[in-house]
Design a protein around this motif. Structure first.
Motif, PDB file in Angstrom:
ATOM      1  N   PHE A   1       0.922  -1.225  -0.063  1.00  0.00           N
ATOM      2  CA  PHE A   1      -0.054   0.036  -0.125  1.00  0.00           C
ATOM      3  C   PHE A   1       0.842   1.202  -0.024  1.00  0.00           C
ATOM      4  N   PRO A   2       0.942   2.062  -1.186  1.00  0.00           N
ATOM      5  CA  PRO A   2       1.867   3.457  -1.211  1.00  0.00           C
ATOM      6  C   PRO A   2       1.446   4.189  -0.076  1.00  0.00           C
ATOM      7  N   ASN A   3       0.232   4.465   0.543  1.00  0.00           N
ATOM      8  CA  ASN A   3       0.179   5.298   1.669  1.00  0.00           C
ATOM      9  C   ASN A   3      -0.839   4.776   2.541  1.00  0.00           C
ATOM     10  N   ALA A   4      -1.372   5.605   3.577  1.00  0.00           N
ATOM     11  CA  ALA A   4      -2.280   5.165   4.403  1.00  0.00           C
ATOM     12  C   ALA A   4      -3.778   5.151   3.872  1.00  0.00           C
ATOM     13  N   ALA A   5      -3.824   6.185   3.278  1.00  0.00           N
ATOM     14  CA  ALA A   5      -5.271   6.267   2.632  1.00  0.00           C
ATOM     15  C   ALA A   5      -5.472   5.059   1.701  1.00  0.00           C
ATOM     16  N   ALA A   6      -4.491   4.448   1.156  1.00  0.00           N
ATOM     17  CA  ALA A   6      -4.485   3.448   0.333  1.00  0.00           C
ATOM     18  C   ALA A   6      -5.117   2.101   0.908  1.00  0.00           C
ATOM     19  N   TYR A   7      -4.442   2.039   2.398  1.00  0.00           N
ATOM     20  CA  TYR A   7      -4.730   0.992   3.302  1.00  0.00           C
ATOM     21  C   TYR A   7      -6.128   1.030   3.954  1.00  0.00           C
ATOM     22  N   SER A   8      -6.504   2.291   4.153  1.00  0.00           N
ATOM     23  CA  SER A   8      -7.835   2.429   4.661  1.00  0.00           C
ATOM     24  C   SER A   8      -9.124   2.139   3.688  1.00  0.00           C
ATOM     25  N   SER A   9      -8.695   2.320   2.305  1.00  0.00           N
ATOM     26  CA  SER A   9      -9.376   2.145   1.257  1.00  0.00           C
ATOM     27  C   SER A   9      -9.458   0.366   1.158  1.00  0.00           C
ATOM     28  N   TYR A  10      -8.541  -0.163   1.227  1.00  0.00           N
ATOM     29  CA  TYR A  10      -8.590  -1.641   1.058  1.00  0.00           C
ATOM     30  C   TYR A  10      -9.329  -2.294   2.263  1.00  0.00           C
ATOM     31  N   CYS A  11      -9.524  -1.519   3.501  1.00  0.00           N
ATOM     32  CA  CYS A  11     -10.283  -2.215   4.686  1.00  0.00           C
ATOM     33  C   CYS A  11     -11.563  -1.762   4.440  1.00  0.00           C
ATOM     34  N   GLY A  12     -12.124  -1.022   3.372  1.00  0.00           N
ATOM     35  CA  GLY A  12     -13.428  -0.938   2.845  1.00  0.00           C
ATOM     36  C   GLY A  12     -13.982   0.321   3.877  1.00  0.00           C
ATOM     37  N   LEU A  13     -13.331   1.053   4.519  1.00  0.00           N
ATOM     38  CA  LEU A  13     -13.605   2.047   5.408  1.00  0.00           C
ATOM     39  C   LEU A  13     -14.007   3.522   4.964  1.00  0.00           C
TER      40      LEU A  13
ATOM     41  N   ARG B   1     -11.510   4.394  10.498  1.00  0.00           N
ATOM     42  CA  ARG B   1     -10.668   4.713   9.337  1.00  0.00           C
ATOM     43  C   ARG B   1      -9.328   5.149   9.492  1.00  0.00           C
ATOM     44  N   GLU B   2      -9.431   6.417  10.411  1.00  0.00           N
ATOM     45  CA  GLU B   2      -8.075   6.933  10.971  1.00  0.00           C
ATOM     46  C   GLU B   2      -7.283   5.911  11.759  1.00  0.00           C
ATOM     47  N   LEU B   3      -7.762   5.012  12.359  1.00  0.00           N
ATOM     48  CA  LEU B   3      -6.974   4.290  13.157  1.00  0.00           C
ATOM     49  C   LEU B   3      -6.287   3.274  12.368  1.00  0.00           C
ATOM     50  N   ALA B   4      -6.965   2.816  11.026  1.00  0.00           N
ATOM     51  CA  ALA B   4      -6.164   2.164  10.179  1.00  0.00           C
ATOM     52  C   ALA B   4      -5.025   2.834   9.388  1.00  0.00           C
ATOM     53  N   CYS B   5      -5.120   4.129   9.249  1.00  0.00           N
ATOM     54  CA  CYS B   5      -3.935   4.945   8.870  1.00  0.00           C
ATOM     55  C   CYS B   5      -2.875   4.970   9.697  1.00  0.00           C
ATOM     56  N   PHE B   6      -3.054   5.119  11.064  1.00  0.00           N
ATOM     57  CA  PHE B   6      -1.894   4.890  12.023  1.00  0.00           C
ATOM     58  C   PHE B   6      -1.426   3.686  12.126  1.00  0.00           C
ATOM     59  N   ILE B   7      -2.211   2.648  12.222  1.00  0.00           N
ATOM     60  CA  ILE B   7      -1.592   1.224  11.892  1.00  0.00           C
ATOM     61  C   ILE B   7      -0.642   1.071  10.697  1.00  0.00           C
ATOM     62  N   TRP B   8      -1.230   1.561   9.608  1.00  0.00           N
ATOM     63  CA  TRP B   8      -0.171   1.625   8.617  1.00  0.00           C
ATOM     64  C   TRP B   8       1.200   2.163   8.932  1.00  0.00           C
ATOM     65  N   GLY B   9       1.033   3.287   9.456  1.00  0.00           N
ATOM     66  CA  GLY B   9       2.335   4.085   9.762  1.00  0.00           C
ATOM     67  C   GLY B   9       3.027   3.118  10.697  1.00  0.00           C
ATOM     68  N   ILE B  10       2.650   2.485  11.751  1.00  0.00           N
ATOM     69  CA  ILE B  10       3.606   1.690  12.587  1.00  0.00           C
ATOM     70  C   ILE B  10       3.887   0.438  11.631  1.00  0.00           C
ATOM     71  N   GLU B  11       3.269  -0.099  10.783  1.00  0.00           N
ATOM     72  CA  GLU B  11       3.792  -1.457  10.232  1.00  0.00           C
ATOM     73  C   GLU B  11       4.865  -1.005   9.142  1.00  0.00           C
ATOM     74  N   THR B  12       4.723   0.144   8.578  1.00  0.00           N
ATOM     75  CA  THR B  12       5.347   0.412   7.540  1.00  0.00           C
ATOM     76  C   THR B  12       6.817   1.538   8.326  1.00  0.00           C
ATOM     77  N   GLY B  13       6.773   1.719   9.372  1.00  0.00           N
ATOM     78  CA  GLY B  13       7.962   2.661   9.934  1.00  0.00           C
ATOM     79  C   GLY B  13       7.720   4.165   9.774  1.00  0.00           C
ATOM     80  N   HIS B  14       6.505   4.512   9.129  1.00  0.00           N
ATOM     81  CA  HIS B  14       6.256   5.889   9.023  1.00  0.00           C
ATOM     82  C   HIS B  14       5.745   6.453  10.266  1.00  0.00           C
ATOM     83  N   ILE B  15       6.634   6.770  11.399  1.00  0.00           N
ATOM     84  CA  ILE B  15       5.989   7.144  12.563  1.00  0.00           C
ATOM     85  C   ILE B  15       6.737   8.423  12.971  1.00  0.00           C
ATOM     86  N   SER B  16       7.414   9.081  12.247  1.00  0.00           N
ATOM     87  CA  SER B  16       8.138  10.530  12.591  1.00  0.00           C
ATOM     88  C   SER B  16       6.867  11.602  12.646  1.00  0.00           C
TER      89      SER B  16
END
Length: 371
Positions: free
Chosen positions: A252-264, A356-371
């Motif tokens: 998933f290139p970004n957090a929005a793409a992941y939240s879309s994958y979750c159907g949210l 939906r926004e929680l999914a974005c934060f989870i994507w950040g943890i999983e991909t290391g985008h936590i800055s």
């Protein structure tokens, strides 16, 4: 450059409908309906190659995601046959399908989508992830059964005119109240049978959770699962569900793409100057979506910015950056929840927005985008 033959497969439990299309001419080379056997698929492919006049032609097969899961994909991969699993919601389908639909036409449509590249393929996890995923889904089935037996007990007692005087149900006080009810022998027997089934399911689910805790300690899961648990509302079971069901977050290139994958993400039906937002799409993985909704229900409770003992215990020993990221995420989501509730937004809509926004934060943890 070798030509390519695209083989669309409309697969069912006992039969496969096959259609081979040439990329050079777009013509249908062969069509057939066979029993569910990968040997027959291999024979069909050889026949299609002969009919194309190029015995060395490349072959690409595909079928829609459905009842077979990944089994046919693995069977064909073992034979060296390229195969993709098509996500049904991403495929182009002719309008005529609404009035005329059968297996032969479905196989043709799959082959056409393969040839036109008008689809998105389903990600195929490795065998270890599939085993863990199936275990989690099995546990989910038992949770559904437990929920159903609770509903049946509540409905039975209501039909008898019995109402629990307390506030919280299915705690020791509620169970003690039910066990102490004085009922006629037949009614007492019915309630005891219900409660026996409830106890049995509860014990099994606790055993499953213990086994899942052991799985979470595997090297491939441990680091990310423990990081996800830093978020309020995420325990080991939900962290494993999200991590394993997704498998590879880097796709998933970004957090929005992941939240879309979750159907949210909300659907849209706009035209001209009219912008009309609909309900969430509910596309993608329903297990992840359900888990995120449940996590959001827990996350929004309590005082904004205040961590409980349970959250502190889960965060113990974790990287400071991950803890700070998780705390900021929770505080932001709690503020958003209260702000939307204050505006009289329907609570179900609010919880979905938080998920939906929680999914974005989870994507950040999983991909290391936590800055």
């Amino acid at each position: 450059m070798n030509s390519i033959i695209y083989v669309g497969m409309d697969v069912h439990k006992n039969t496969y409908s096959l259609c081979a299309v040439s990329d050079a001419t777009g013509e249908i080379l062969a069509e057939t309906k066979i029993t569910a056997d990968s040997d027959l698929i291999a024979k069909f492919i050889e026949n299609a190659r002969d009919l194309s006049g190029n015995p060395e032609a490349q072959v690409k097969t595909g079928y829609e995601a459905g009842c077979l899961g990944y089994s046919l994909y693995w069977e064909l991969a073992a034979r060296g046959i390229e195969c993709v699993i098509l996500a049904p919601s991403t495929m182009q389908k002719p309008a005529k399908n609404k009035v005329l639909k059968n297996d032969r036409r479905d196989a043709r449509n799959i082959a056409t989508n393969l040839a036109n590249n008008s689809y998105k393929s389903v990600y195929v996890p490795d065998h270890e992830d599939v085993k863990t995923k199936e275990y989690i889904r099995m546990m989910g089935c038992f949770k559904t059964q437990l929920k159903r037996i609770k509903q049946q007990i509540n409905a039975f007692l209501l039909r008898l005119g019995l109402r629990y005087p307390g506030n919280s149900r299915w705690i020791p006080a509620h169970l003690k109240w039910m066990n102490g009810l004085e009922l006629e022998p037949e009614f007492r027997e019915i309630l005891d049978e219900y409660l026996s089934e409830y106890d049995s399911l509860s014990e099994r689910i606790e055993r499953f959770k213990g086994r899942l805790e052991e799985m979470a300690q595997k090297e491939r899961y441990k680091e990310k699962v423990e990081q996800l648990r830093c978020l309020k509302g995420i325990d080991t079971a939900s962290a494993m569900t999200i991590h394993v069901e997704t498998s590879d977050f880097s796709r998933f290139p970004n957090a929005a793409a992941y939240s879309s994958y979750c159907g949210l993400t909300p659907a849209e039906n706009s035209s001209g100057e009219k912008n009309n937002r609909l309900n969430i799409t509910k596309m993608g993985n329903s297990m992840i979506r359900k888990t995120l909704i449940e996590a959001a229900q827990v996350l929004v409770r309590g005082t904004i910015g205040k961590k409980g003992k349970k959250v502190k215990a889960k965060q113990k020993g974790q990287d400071v950056k991950v803890i700070d990221y998780a705390d900021k995420a929770v505080e932001r989501l709690q503020k958003k929840y209260h702000h939307m509730i204050y505006r009289n937004v329907n609570r179900n809509i609010v919880i979905t927005a938080i998920a939906r926004e929680l999914a974005c934060f989870i994507w950040g943890i999983e991909t290391g985008h936590i800055s």
